[in-house]
Design a protein around this motif. Sequence first.
Motif, PDB file in Angstrom:
ATOM      1  N   PRO A 162    -128.140 -45.383 -49.244  1.00  0.00           N
ATOM      2  CA  PRO A 162    -127.674 -44.042 -50.476  1.00  0.00           C
ATOM      3  C   PRO A 162    -128.935 -43.720 -51.788  1.00  0.00           C
ATOM      4  CG  PRO A 162    -126.275 -45.626 -50.970  1.00  0.00           C
ATOM      5  CD  PRO A 162    -126.750 -46.540 -50.236  1.00  0.00           C
ATOM      6  N   MET A 163    -129.568 -45.153 -52.174  1.00  0.00           N
ATOM      7  CA  MET A 163    -130.966 -44.582 -53.128  1.00  0.00           C
ATOM      8  C   MET A 163    -131.814 -43.691 -52.191  1.00  0.00           C
ATOM      9  SD  MET A 163    -130.326 -44.967 -56.178  1.00  0.00           S
ATOM     10  CE  MET A 163    -131.458 -44.425 -57.401  1.00  0.00           C
ATOM     11  N   TRP A 164    -131.885 -44.455 -50.736  1.00  0.00           N
ATOM     12  CA  TRP A 164    -132.727 -43.438 -50.377  1.00  0.00           C
ATOM     13  C   TRP A 164    -132.197 -42.023 -50.136  1.00  0.00           C
ATOM     14  CZ3 TRP A 164    -137.951 -43.110 -49.597  1.00  0.00           C
ATOM     15  CH2 TRP A 164    -138.759 -44.673 -50.397  1.00  0.00           C
ATOM     16  N   LEU A 165    -131.164 -41.919 -50.088  1.00  0.00           N
ATOM     17  CA  LEU A 165    -130.452 -40.108 -49.082  1.00  0.00           C
ATOM     18  C   LEU A 165    -131.019 -39.306 -51.053  1.00  0.00           C
ATOM     19  CD1 LEU A 165    -127.648 -40.778 -47.268  1.00  0.00           C
ATOM     20  CD2 LEU A 165    -129.186 -39.417 -46.628  1.00  0.00           C
ATOM     21  N   LEU A 166    -130.717 -39.694 -52.123  1.00  0.00           N
ATOM     22  CA  LEU A 166    -130.237 -39.305 -53.353  1.00  0.00           C
ATOM     23  C   LEU A 166    -132.401 -38.450 -53.815  1.00  0.00           C
ATOM     24  CD1 LEU A 166    -129.332 -38.677 -55.796  1.00  0.00           C
ATOM     25  CD2 LEU A 166    -129.482 -40.362 -57.131  1.00  0.00           C
ATOM     26  N   ILE A 167    -132.868 -39.576 -53.236  1.00  0.00           N
ATOM     27  CA  ILE A 167    -134.192 -39.849 -53.401  1.00  0.00           C
ATOM     28  C   ILE A 167    -134.649 -38.664 -52.965  1.00  0.00           C
ATOM     29  CG2 ILE A 167    -136.149 -40.728 -53.050  1.00  0.00           C
ATOM     30  CD1 ILE A 167    -135.587 -43.446 -54.319  1.00  0.00           C
ATOM     31  N   THR A 168    -133.869 -37.978 -51.367  1.00  0.00           N
ATOM     32  CA  THR A 168    -134.766 -37.338 -50.049  1.00  0.00           C
ATOM     33  C   THR A 168    -134.105 -35.774 -50.713  1.00  0.00           C
ATOM     34  OG1 THR A 168    -133.086 -37.945 -48.711  1.00  0.00           O
ATOM     35  CG2 THR A 168    -135.384 -39.420 -49.059  1.00  0.00           C
ATOM     36  N   ILE A 169    -132.666 -36.044 -51.378  1.00  0.00           N
ATOM     37  CA  ILE A 169    -132.079 -35.356 -51.621  1.00  0.00           C
ATOM     38  C   ILE A 169    -132.391 -34.380 -53.249  1.00  0.00           C
ATOM     39  CG2 ILE A 169    -129.870 -33.564 -51.714  1.00  0.00           C
ATOM     40  CD1 ILE A 169    -128.755 -36.034 -49.532  1.00  0.00           C
ATOM     41  N   ALA A 170    -133.250 -34.885 -53.929  1.00  0.00           N
ATOM     42  CA  ALA A 170    -133.539 -34.973 -55.132  1.00  0.00           C
ATOM     43  C   ALA A 170    -134.998 -34.067 -55.095  1.00  0.00           C
ATOM     44  CB  ALA A 170    -133.242 -35.231 -56.149  1.00  0.00           C
ATOM     45  N   LEU A 171    -136.008 -34.591 -54.445  1.00  0.00           N
ATOM     46  CA  LEU A 171    -136.811 -34.375 -54.258  1.00  0.00           C
ATOM     47  C   LEU A 171    -137.887 -33.701 -53.165  1.00  0.00           C
ATOM     48  CD1 LEU A 171    -138.095 -37.903 -55.779  1.00  0.00           C
ATOM     49  CD2 LEU A 171    -138.027 -35.680 -57.020  1.00  0.00           C
ATOM     50  N   PRO A 172    -137.184 -32.684 -52.513  1.00  0.00           N
ATOM     51  CA  PRO A 172    -137.002 -32.226 -51.079  1.00  0.00           C
ATOM     52  C   PRO A 172    -138.116 -32.758 -50.481  1.00  0.00           C
ATOM     53  CG  PRO A 172    -136.405 -30.640 -52.669  1.00  0.00           C
ATOM     54  CD  PRO A 172    -136.832 -31.452 -53.432  1.00  0.00           C
ATOM     55  N   VAL A 173    -139.621 -32.345 -50.908  1.00  0.00           N
ATOM     56  CA  VAL A 173    -140.677 -32.727 -49.764  1.00  0.00           C
ATOM     57  C   VAL A 173    -140.911 -34.090 -50.543  1.00  0.00           C
ATOM     58  CG1 VAL A 173    -143.205 -31.674 -49.486  1.00  0.00           C
ATOM     59  CG2 VAL A 173    -141.278 -30.581 -50.079  1.00  0.00           C
ATOM     60  N   LEU A 174    -141.281 -34.424 -51.350  1.00  0.00           N
ATOM     61  CA  LEU A 174    -141.830 -35.491 -52.182  1.00  0.00           C
ATOM     62  C   LEU A 174    -140.740 -36.740 -51.468  1.00  0.00           C
ATOM     63  CD1 LEU A 174    -143.666 -36.903 -53.651  1.00  0.00           C
ATOM     64  CD2 LEU A 174    -142.539 -36.361 -55.908  1.00  0.00           C
ATOM     65  N   GLY A 175    -139.404 -36.538 -51.590  1.00  0.00           N
ATOM     66  CA  GLY A 175    -138.288 -37.479 -50.919  1.00  0.00           C
ATOM     67  C   GLY A 175    -138.730 -37.330 -49.662  1.00  0.00           C
ATOM     68  N   GLY A 176    -139.148 -36.807 -48.380  1.00  0.00           N
ATOM     69  CA  GLY A 176    -139.344 -36.495 -47.541  1.00  0.00           C
ATOM     70  C   GLY A 176    -140.648 -37.692 -46.884  1.00  0.00           C
ATOM     71  N   ILE A 177    -141.759 -37.497 -48.024  1.00  0.00           N
ATOM     72  CA  ILE A 177    -142.855 -38.336 -47.875  1.00  0.00           C
ATOM     73  C   ILE A 177    -142.356 -39.442 -48.299  1.00  0.00           C
ATOM     74  CG2 ILE A 177    -145.028 -38.237 -48.533  1.00  0.00           C
ATOM     75  CD1 ILE A 177    -145.157 -35.133 -49.127  1.00  0.00           C
ATOM     76  N   LEU A 178    -141.698 -39.767 -49.238  1.00  0.00           N
ATOM     77  CA  LEU A 178    -141.870 -40.903 -49.543  1.00  0.00           C
ATOM     78  C   LEU A 178    -140.857 -42.290 -48.535  1.00  0.00           C
ATOM     79  CD1 LEU A 178    -140.807 -40.653 -53.147  1.00  0.00           C
ATOM     80  CD2 LEU A 178    -143.222 -41.762 -52.263  1.00  0.00           C
ATOM     81  N   TRP A 179    -140.360 -41.007 -47.825  1.00  0.00           N
ATOM     82  CA  TRP A 179    -139.253 -41.818 -46.753  1.00  0.00           C
ATOM     83  C   TRP A 179    -139.745 -42.136 -45.857  1.00  0.00           C
ATOM     84  CZ3 TRP A 179    -135.058 -44.176 -45.380  1.00  0.00           C
ATOM     85  CH2 TRP A 179    -134.735 -44.182 -44.224  1.00  0.00           C
ATOM     86  N   PHE A 180    -140.843 -41.489 -45.129  1.00  0.00           N
ATOM     87  CA  PHE A 180    -141.801 -41.821 -44.166  1.00  0.00           C
ATOM     88  C   PHE A 180    -142.750 -42.408 -44.365  1.00  0.00           C
ATOM     89  CE2 PHE A 180    -139.781 -37.701 -42.345  1.00  0.00           C
ATOM     90  CZ  PHE A 180    -138.867 -38.261 -41.491  1.00  0.00           C
ATOM     91  N   ALA A 181    -143.167 -42.865 -45.075  1.00  0.00           N
ATOM     92  CA  ALA A 181    -144.923 -43.169 -46.081  1.00  0.00           C
ATOM     93  C   ALA A 181    -143.892 -44.967 -46.627  1.00  0.00           C
ATOM     94  CB  ALA A 181    -145.310 -42.828 -46.808  1.00  0.00           C
TER      95      ALA A 181
END
Length: 125
Positions: free
Chosen positions: A37-56
């Motif tokens: 749930p925290m990763w979902l919140l990060i990817t939703i709240a920080l649109p591009v940066l959250g996605g980059i963090l998710w994949f990295a």
Amino acid sequence: MARILLIVALLLAVFWVYSVVDCAVQDPRRHRGVSKPMWLLITIALPVLGGILWFAVGRTKRADIPRPKAPDDDPEFLGRIGDIRDTDERIRRIEEELKALDADDDDPRWNNPPQPPQPPRPSDA
């Protein structure tokens, strides 16, 4: 110039949606760092940066997940199942319990089943 910005914005939006969906459908064991749930919140709240963090950082490779062993390859499982004597003792105990249950005839429903209702008799008038 506006067309390029529009195309870049569209690609970033597609990347953002893909990262949110990828994070949401992944098995919780494949999340590193924080909980799903925290990763979902990060990817939703920080649109591009959250996605980059998710994949990295957040997503692990499929090969990194420990695969479950087959029961006959797992020494812990084999140690828990016991030997044949334990199984025989368990079967004997269950059979005794079943015999004790069969011997209990205390339930009146089994001894005297309910009678079906009798049709009314014609009156003698």
